[in-house]
Design an enzyme around this catalytic site. Structure first.
Site: not given
Length: 327
Positions: A1-3, A225
């Site tokens: 996962m990432c932002t 997020r």
């Protein structure tokens, strides 16, 4: 996962930043890709025109997950599970690309978001696994350029097109349109202190500054997020130069950076922020910040590098914790 998020400072400089959150150790490092390359991609060869820098590795061929090219286009790939619709074989009039090769192809061939919007009509993403993970990676992509234009590419069907990104933020599943709609749930949040109502003749005492953000989600899910990053980006004080902007971006990503151990998967492994990447879209520089050293490490796409280096080059990261001694 990432932002991921984009940012324009008061001087008009543009940036694209991201966290790389994953459990499997990717060992990404700063990497330079020269101009005019033929890349032996996993779904077939493709050619590039522009040079670029970003986070990547040479694993049979050059792989990039994010970066910025000499024209000021920035691209970042983020995980997008449960939503991709890749083809098994590209149409005869399309270039077939493995999903994990899209970033390098885009950085090597598009000079702007507008150019990429036309180019994606000529490709299809193919069900081909990446050797490092032995899986077909479900990905979507955020792209931005030095005009401030920002868009998202999500392969939810076989015809690819860019989607305008009005907030300059992207996380993971669900689809981007869902995240934009979900913002309405939090549309009344503010950075200001809110006065409290008098309930049945009783006046509660204020809890102080920060009450305007009561209800802002604090967990590590993709929707939370997304909302948290939009909120922090919107209300943060503007910056005027590159060092102060990079510092602000570090602080903005702090609220979505995942320490080891606080987000466990079903198999017991921990998703965590392996690095944070920052792309200067005007100065064509990639800044990398590994988990164990929060000092930015920069790789600039200089004229000398572009004109005199003709080999893809990986650069070692300094993983030593930086402590400045004052006495």
């Amino acid at each position: 996962m990432c932002t991921s998020l984009t940012y324009e400072n008061s001087r008009g400089d543009h940036f694209l930043a991201r966290t790389m959150d994953f459990a499997f150790e990717l060992n990404g490092r700063p990497m330079f890709m020269p101009r005019n390359r033929t890349v032996k991609g996993d779904a077939g060869d493709f050619t590039t025109t522009y040079g670029f820098v970003g986070a990547g590795r040479s694993l049979g061929h050059e792989l990039f997950v994010d970066g910025v090219n000499e024209k000021g286009l920035g691209v970042a790939a983020l995980y997008f599970p449960g939503n991709t619709a890749y083809v098994d074989q590209a149409a005869s009039d399309k270039l077939g690309l493995a999903p994990h090769d899209f970033t390098a192809w885009a950085l090597g061939n598009a000079g702007s978001v507008a150019e990429l919007s036309e180019l994606v009509k000529t490709i299809q993403l193919v069900n081909v696994s990446v050797a490092l993970l032995q899986v077909v990676t479900p990905l979507h992509f955020i792209v931005s350029d030095s005009t401030g234009a920002t868009a998202v590419l999500e392969a939810t069907n076989h015809d690819l097109h860019l989607i305008d990104n009005p907030v300059g933020v992207m996380t993971n599943s669900p689809e981007f349109g869902w995240h934009l709609q979900n913002l309405s749930t939090y549309g009344t949040l503010t950075a200001e202190e809110r006065p409290l109502n008098d309930y049945l003749g009783y006046q509660s005492k204020t809890q102080g500054p920060g009450t305007g953000a009561l209800g802002l989600p604090g967990d590590y899910t993709s929707p939370s997020r997304f909302v948290r990053t939009v909120f922090a980006k919107h209300f943060s004080q503007p910056t005027a130069d590159t060092p102060s902007t990079l510092n602000l971006l570090q602080h903005l990503l702090d609220s979505v950076t995942i320490p080891k151990g606080v987000k466990l998967k079903a198999d017991g492994t921990s998703d965590y922020t392996q690095y944070r990447g920052y792309m200067g879209l005007e100065n064509h520089t990639y800044y990398m910040e590994p988990y164990d050293n929060q000092e930015l490490q920069a790789l600039a796409l200089t004229d000398d590098l572009l004109e005199n280096c003709h080999t893809p080059t990986e650069y070692p990261l300094n993983h030593q914790v930086h402590i400045q001694t004052l006495n």
